[in-house]
Motif scaffolding. Structure first.
Motif, PDB file in Angstrom:
ATOM      1  N   MET A  36       0.846  -1.207   0.000  1.00 37.45           N
ATOM      2  CA  MET A  36       0.000   0.000   0.000  1.00 37.45           C
ATOM      3  C   MET A  36       0.875   1.247   0.000  1.00 37.45           C
ATOM      4  O   MET A  36       1.922   1.252   0.639  1.00 37.45           O
ATOM      5  N   PRO A  37       0.459   2.304  -0.685  1.00 41.98           N
ATOM      6  CA  PRO A  37       1.258   3.536  -0.628  1.00 41.98           C
ATOM      7  C   PRO A  37       1.223   4.099   0.789  1.00 41.98           C
ATOM      8  O   PRO A  37       0.254   3.901   1.516  1.00 41.98           O
ATOM      9  N   LEU A  38       2.293   4.788   1.125  1.00 39.97           N
ATOM     10  CA  LEU A  38       2.412   5.260   2.503  1.00 39.97           C
ATOM     11  C   LEU A  38       2.600   6.778   2.548  1.00 39.97           C
ATOM     12  O   LEU A  38       3.292   7.361   1.713  1.00 39.97           O
ATOM     13  N   LEU A  39       1.953   7.378   3.519  1.00 40.48           N
ATOM     14  CA  LEU A  39       2.034   8.819   3.705  1.00 40.48           C
ATOM     15  C   LEU A  39       2.482   9.083   5.139  1.00 40.48           C
ATOM     16  O   LEU A  39       2.071   8.371   6.055  1.00 40.48           O
ATOM     17  N   VAL A  40       3.324  10.099   5.323  1.00 39.31           N
ATOM     18  CA  VAL A  40       3.603  10.570   6.686  1.00 39.31           C
ATOM     19  C   VAL A  40       2.817  11.847   6.894  1.00 39.31           C
ATOM     20  O   VAL A  40       2.813  12.729   6.026  1.00 39.31           O
ATOM     21  N   MET A  41       2.095  11.925   8.006  1.00 45.06           N
ATOM     22  CA  MET A  41       1.345  13.142   8.345  1.00 45.06           C
ATOM     23  C   MET A  41       1.841  13.616   9.702  1.00 45.06           C
ATOM     24  O   MET A  41       1.835  12.851  10.661  1.00 45.06           O
ATOM     25  N   LYS A  42       2.270  14.871   9.771  1.00 38.09           N
ATOM     26  CA  LYS A  42       2.791  15.397  11.031  1.00 38.09           C
ATOM     27  C   LYS A  42       1.865  16.489  11.556  1.00 38.09           C
ATOM     28  O   LYS A  42       1.469  17.385  10.795  1.00 38.09           O
ATOM     29  N   PHE A  43       1.520  16.405  12.804  1.00 38.99           N
ATOM     30  CA  PHE A  43       0.667  17.419  13.414  1.00 38.99           C
ATOM     31  C   PHE A  43       1.435  18.154  14.506  1.00 38.99           C
ATOM     32  O   PHE A  43       1.920  17.545  15.458  1.00 38.99           O
ATOM     33  N   GLY A  44       1.549  19.462  14.361  1.00 39.07           N
ATOM     34  CA  GLY A  44       2.256  20.292  15.332  1.00 39.07           C
ATOM     35  C   GLY A  44       1.406  20.537  16.580  1.00 39.07           C
ATOM     36  O   GLY A  44       0.245  20.124  16.657  1.00 39.07           O
ATOM     37  N   GLY A  45       2.015  21.220  17.533  1.00 42.22           N
ATOM     38  CA  GLY A  45       1.395  21.414  18.843  1.00 42.22           C
ATOM     39  C   GLY A  45       0.006  22.044  18.810  1.00 42.22           C
ATOM     40  O   GLY A  45      -0.901  21.607  19.523  1.00 42.22           O
ATOM     41  N   THR A  46      -0.183  23.072  17.968  1.00 43.94           N
ATOM     42  CA  THR A  46      -1.504  23.709  17.952  1.00 43.94           C
ATOM     43  C   THR A  46      -2.539  22.789  17.299  1.00 43.94           C
ATOM     44  O   THR A  46      -3.733  22.925  17.553  1.00 43.94           O
ATOM     45  N   SER A  47      -2.084  21.841  16.484  1.00 44.92           N
ATOM     46  CA  SER A  47      -3.013  20.931  15.815  1.00 44.92           C
ATOM     47  C   SER A  47      -3.472  19.789  16.718  1.00 44.92           C
ATOM     48  O   SER A  47      -4.399  19.061  16.371  1.00 44.92           O
ATOM     49  N   VAL A  48      -2.805  19.623  17.863  1.00 45.35           N
ATOM     50  CA  VAL A  48      -3.207  18.585  18.827  1.00 45.35           C
ATOM     51  C   VAL A  48      -3.343  19.193  20.227  1.00 45.35           C
ATOM     52  O   VAL A  48      -3.116  18.535  21.232  1.00 45.35           O
ATOM     53  N   ALA A  49      -3.734  20.493  20.259  1.00 44.78           N
ATOM     54  CA  ALA A  49      -3.697  21.238  21.518  1.00 44.78           C
ATOM     55  C   ALA A  49      -4.733  20.760  22.538  1.00 44.78           C
ATOM     56  O   ALA A  49      -4.567  20.975  23.738  1.00 44.78           O
ATOM     57  N   ASP A  50      -5.810  20.136  22.086  1.00 37.25           N
ATOM     58  CA  ASP A  50      -6.804  19.608  23.019  1.00 37.25           C
ATOM     59  C   ASP A  50      -7.542  18.447  22.333  1.00 37.25           C
ATOM     60  O   ASP A  50      -7.247  18.115  21.178  1.00 37.25           O
TER      61      ASP A  50
END
Ligand code: ASP
Ligand code: MG
Length: 418
Positions: free
Chosen positions: A1-15
């Protein structure tokens, strides 16, 4: 399967709501057929709080325990993200650095990657896991202790995983919707770029465009990982944000891509230093030893050359961050006291800023400097120091004209136009 990396910074996971929102973005990629490696930062503000706790406990703290405490922020968001995805019916599992393992050097607080073996995560993908949620910013030293990569390090974790797992792309979700031609707070005409070359992004990042950690861009360039910057707060699709990519993937590069600035600069001039072989080494060695970050350097060319006229003198000007002026001054005074250099006067100007135009198109186009200097001249802005590289021209000017200079250059190179 094709693979993707997704990164979420601090404000994107703040709560928890924001984690749920980020999880929806992951879900969409899973539904489109990707296996996904998600890299998470700690909740916004959490790493600062953890650092504060360490410093509040021990002034000269043990760096290994600093890392043990400070890495924990990412453990929380990784677990919560995996739980949220499971709640949505997606087979997901969290991974702390040591579980992967993310092998690093033992430079605690600023560790560097050694290797990221794939087998553990690959095996879980083979067993049906669709999302691996990896704690960013951390790793494990050869002796088994937890390490961290330096502030902002989860960007670099994301790119390292994209390289190690051969991901199609690394999408970095943050609180801005892309990379702009200049700071939109300074120029209302700033335009979001669809694409920018790695080299250009490196220049902009090191000049203070804070979207990506510089190391992550270096790594992406080395491994040719396309890196996308996009907002986790907007509706996004395959064309959103800005793609940081190889210059081959940019059809027709404009001559200038962006205008960068750096506000807190200082200019130091050593007046009347001897013009002789070895003088630059004698000046800049003590500065380097004092940890001073010298940026631009100008030596006036004396009218008399040294062979014909021993005793000729010159002035040496260089720029440093404002915060390092005193270090620089002390290093120069000490070198003078030790007889390594001689000068009449050390003059300091702490009211300067650096403005730079950046673009890979400069390699093949003449006249950029002339156009830049004309635009500044038309605004009556005096240039104090100039430096150039293959894809960048920088000038030092009075700080009070910085905004004006950025706007004038943005206009002169018509960066508002795509
Ligand atoms: N949480 C870490 C920091 O604030 C790493 C990161 O977010 O990139 O520096
Ligand atoms: Mg960051």
């Amino acid at each position: 399967m094709p693979l993707l990396v997704m990164k979420f910074g601090g404000t994107s996971v703040a709560d928890l709501d924001r984690i749920a929102n980020a999880a929806k973005k992951v879900q969409r990629e899973v539904e489109r057929g990707y296996d996904v490696i998600v890299i998470v930062s700690a909740m916004a503000g959490r790493t600062n709080e953890l650092v504060g706790w360490v410093e509040g406990t021990s002034r000269l703290y043990d760096a290994r325990e600093y890392d043990a405490v400070v890495a924990s922020g990412e453990n929380v968001t990784a677990g919560l993200m995996a739980l949220r995805l499971q709640e949505m019916g997606i087979p997901a599992r969290s991974w702390q650095g040591w579980q992967v393992p993310i092998n690093t050097t033992d430079q605690h607080g600023s560790a560097r990657f050694v290797s990221i073996p794939r087998h553990n995560i690959d095996q879980k993908f083979a067993e049906g896991m669709r999302v691996a949620v990896v704690a960013g910013f951390q790793g494990i030293a050869p002796d088994g202790r937890i390490t961290t990569l330096g502030r902002g390090g989860s960007d670099t974790t994301a790119v390292a995983f994209a390289a190690a797992f051969g991901a199609e792309r690394c999408d970095t979700y943050t609180d801005v919707d892309g990379v702009y031609t200049t700071d939109p707070r300074i120029s209302a005409k700033a335009r979001k770029l669809d694409r920018i070359a790695f080299e250009e992004m490196l220049e902009l990042a090191s000049l203070g465009a804070k979207v990506l950690q510089t190391r992550s861009v270096e790594l992406a360039m080395r491994f040719k990982v396309p890196l996308r910057v996009l907002s986790s707060f907007d509706e996004t699709d395959e064309t959103s944000g800005t793609l940081v990519c190889d210059e081959d993937q940019i059809m027709e590069a404009k001559v200038v891509t962006g205008i960068a600035y750096s506000r807190d600069e200082a200019k130091i001039t050593l007046i009347t230093v001897e013009d002789r072989p070895g003088i630059s080494a004698a000046i800049f060695e003590p500065l380097a030893a004092a940890g001073v970050n010298v940026d631009m350097i100008v030596q006036n060319i004396s009218e008399k050359n040294y062979e014909d006229h021993p005793g000729a003198v010159t002035d040496m000007t260089f720029s440093v961050p404002v915060s390092q002026v005193e270090h620089a001054r002390r290093a120069m005074e000490a070198a003078r006291a030790e007889g390594k250099i001689a000068y009449d006067e050390l003059s300091v100007d702490t009211e300067v800023a650096k403005v730079s135009v950046v673009g890979i198109g400069m390699r093949s186009h003449a006249g950029v400097a002339a156009r830049m200097f004309r635009a500044l001249a038309d605004e009556n802005i005096n240039i104090k120091v100039i430096s150039t590289s293959e894809i960048k021209i920088s000038v030092l000017i009075d700080r009070k004209y910085m905004e004006l200079a950025v706007q004038a250059l943005h206009d002169a190179f018509e960066l508002e136009k795509a």
